[in-house]
Design an enzyme around this catalytic site. Sequence first.
Site, short mmCIF file in Angstrom:
data_model
loop_
_atom_site.label_atom_id
_atom_site.label_comp_id
_atom_site.label_asym_id
_atom_site.label_seq_id
_atom_site.Cartn_x
_atom_site.Cartn_y
_atom_site.Cartn_z
N HIS A 13 1.05 -1.26 0.02
CA HIS A 13 -0.03 -0.02 0.04
C HIS A 13 0.87 1.22 0.01
O HIS A 13 1.72 1.49 1.17
CB HIS A 13 -0.83 0.08 1.31
CG HIS A 13 -1.82 -1.26 1.08
ND1 HIS A 13 -2.28 -1.81 2.36
CD2 HIS A 13 -2.75 -1.56 0.00
CE1 HIS A 13 -3.42 -2.79 1.73
NE2 HIS A 13 -3.50 -2.61 0.41
N GLU A 65 1.45 -4.89 10.79
CA GLU A 65 0.95 -3.61 11.12
C GLU A 65 1.92 -2.88 12.20
O GLU A 65 1.67 -3.16 13.12
CB GLU A 65 -0.49 -3.38 11.45
CG GLU A 65 -1.50 -4.22 10.38
CD GLU A 65 -2.00 -3.52 9.38
OE1 GLU A 65 -1.63 -2.22 9.11
OE2 GLU A 65 -2.59 -4.00 8.43
N HIS A 77 2.78 -3.18 6.87
CA HIS A 77 1.63 -2.29 6.43
C HIS A 77 1.47 -1.26 7.49
O HIS A 77 2.48 -1.36 8.62
CB HIS A 77 0.27 -3.00 6.56
CG HIS A 77 0.32 -3.97 5.25
ND1 HIS A 77 -0.69 -3.58 4.18
CD2 HIS A 77 0.58 -5.07 4.89
CE1 HIS A 77 -0.73 -4.40 3.18
NE2 HIS A 77 0.29 -5.46 3.78
N GLU A 85 1.54 3.34 3.06
CA GLU A 85 1.98 2.97 4.26
C GLU A 85 3.56 2.74 4.19
O GLU A 85 3.91 1.81 3.57
CB GLU A 85 1.06 1.81 4.44
CG GLU A 85 -0.29 1.65 4.55
CD GLU A 85 -1.25 0.66 4.52
OE1 GLU A 85 -0.54 -0.52 5.13
OE2 GLU A 85 -2.35 0.80 4.39
ZN LIG Z 1 -1.85 -2.02 4.29
#
Ligand SMILES: [Zn+2]
Length: 430
Positions: free
Chosen positions: A85, A274, A192, A88
């Site tokens: 992404h 994350e 992420h 990110e």
């Molecule tokens: Zn992501």
Amino acid sequence: MTAAVSLIWLGLLPLLVQSLDFTYHNSSQLEAILKDFNSRYPAITYLYSIGKSVEGRDLWVFVVGKYPTKHTVGIPEFKYVANMHGNEAVGREILLHLIEYLLTNYQSNATVTQLVTNTRIHLLPSMNPDGFAASSPNDCDSVNGRFNKNGYDLNRNFPDAFEENKDPVQPETQAVMGWIKSETFVLSANFHGGAMVASYSYDNSYTVPPDNDVLMYLAQKYSENNLQMYSSNSCPGFSGFTNGITNGAVWYKVKGGMQDYNYIYNQCVEITLEVSCCKYPDPSTLQGFWNDNKVSVIEYIKQVHMGIKGQVLDMNGKPILNAIVDIQGRSRMCPYKTNKNGEYYFLLRPGTYTFKVTVSNKSMEKTLTIPQSSNLSAMTYNFQFTEQTTIPATTSGLCSQATQDSNRSSTLQVDLVMFFFNVLVLYNTL
Ligand SMILES: [Zn+2]
Ligand SMILES: *[C@@H]1O[C@H](CO)[C@@H](O)[C@H](O)[C@H]1NC(C)=O
Ligand SMILES: *[C@@H]1O[C@H](CO)[C@@H](O)[C@H](O)[C@H]1NC(C)=O
Ligand SMILES: *[C@@H]1O[C@H](CO)[C@@H](O)[C@H](O)[C@H]1NC(C)=O
Ligand SMILES: *[C@@H]1O[C@H](CO)[C@@H](O)[C@H](O)[C@H]1NC(C)=O
Ligand SMILES: *[C@@H]1O[C@H](CO)[C@@H](O)[C@H](O)[C@H]1NC(C)=O
């Protein structure tokens, strides 16, 4: 100058090479940094591109390993992927600092030296460079730059084992799929932002995967070395995680995600990390993020040496390709198959397991006990047939001989509070 003085000068020389700064690096800077690392450490590094983004940016992969250019029998392939992404951004910089850490500690730190000697580590700092170029710092929550240039979410773009994914496969996804097929990757993680948690398969089914114990262990290995993540409530509004880990589907279902694709179709365990509440935080926070993650990124790579590895050989000692290696009680949606060197790698916790190795119409069973590993090398065991075997046919398809036995195990409990929270707030996070 006296000899002593020159020696002191030589000793200081490495300090004169500028170390990597804590700031975001655009595509051309990233490429220059990787090329610079490669030229300064040619013996243990290798730089290659797996393809190009929609806008034509290279998807660079940097390898660190004692034998960096190609696979060596017995040395597991590991990978980290960041920035799929594009907005990110923290993982992208973490991987650059990880490269610097590995290179500058090789031969001066015993653990790093052993890790680099026993592992081939592939790092893809940006899977979505176009998205990164379209996003900007201090944008914590928007989706600007999340998608690739064609507007597709790359973490929804992979073939899915549980429901059909009709989205056209994007160039970045295609590049990663080709890359994954080209090496026998054993363990992986993808970075992420937008939360702080380590999430594990499945992402698109509440079924418990056969390797659930291993997946949870791996996620926790990452989180427990990152105190912010482990505390589980470090991002505003998040309180439903325990020990900084979660099952992917229990958090929220993802169709076409990369981690299920790796695990189900490619025999590679991947988890999703994350690592920042804000997707693209201020550059002044980057040093802190590196400090919070640097133990975890190393500890996680070490886990590629958990379990057992070896080869399947015929009666003449020749490696057998496509032999199926199955473990009683842990059969996977796609059966595990040996590579062209006859190799298999199984990430397993210490314990006793019964293996069944099948080649065409012959099979053998063996019960083995895997000890707690005390070194950075998995237990090695070769399965050798004693009678004539025929070479298994090469099959095609995503998962040849897939046994869709997803009903075999129990179903995870969905936490209702988390569920509604996710539906309302979190659709765009992972
Ligand atoms: Zn992501
Ligand atoms: C990348 O950043 C450098 C340094 O700030 C700048 O000189 C260069 O123009 C940037 N390149 C692109 C393509 O934005
Ligand atoms: C060597 O590297 C390991 C792994 O990163 C680290 O835990 C350890 O503290 C380092 N040792 C020294 C003496 O710096
Ligand atoms: C296995 O296949 C080989 C070759 O097709 C054949 O000669 C052999 O009889 C088969 N063995 C069994 C047990 O079916
Ligand atoms: C490392 O440990 C495993 C058991 O966990 C053992 O089978 C293997 O021989 C050891 N390797 C070395 C080089 O000591
Ligand atoms: C799973 O179980 C359900 C209900 O028992 C059944 O309808 C379904 O066909 C099963 N799916 C598979 C793939 O076996």
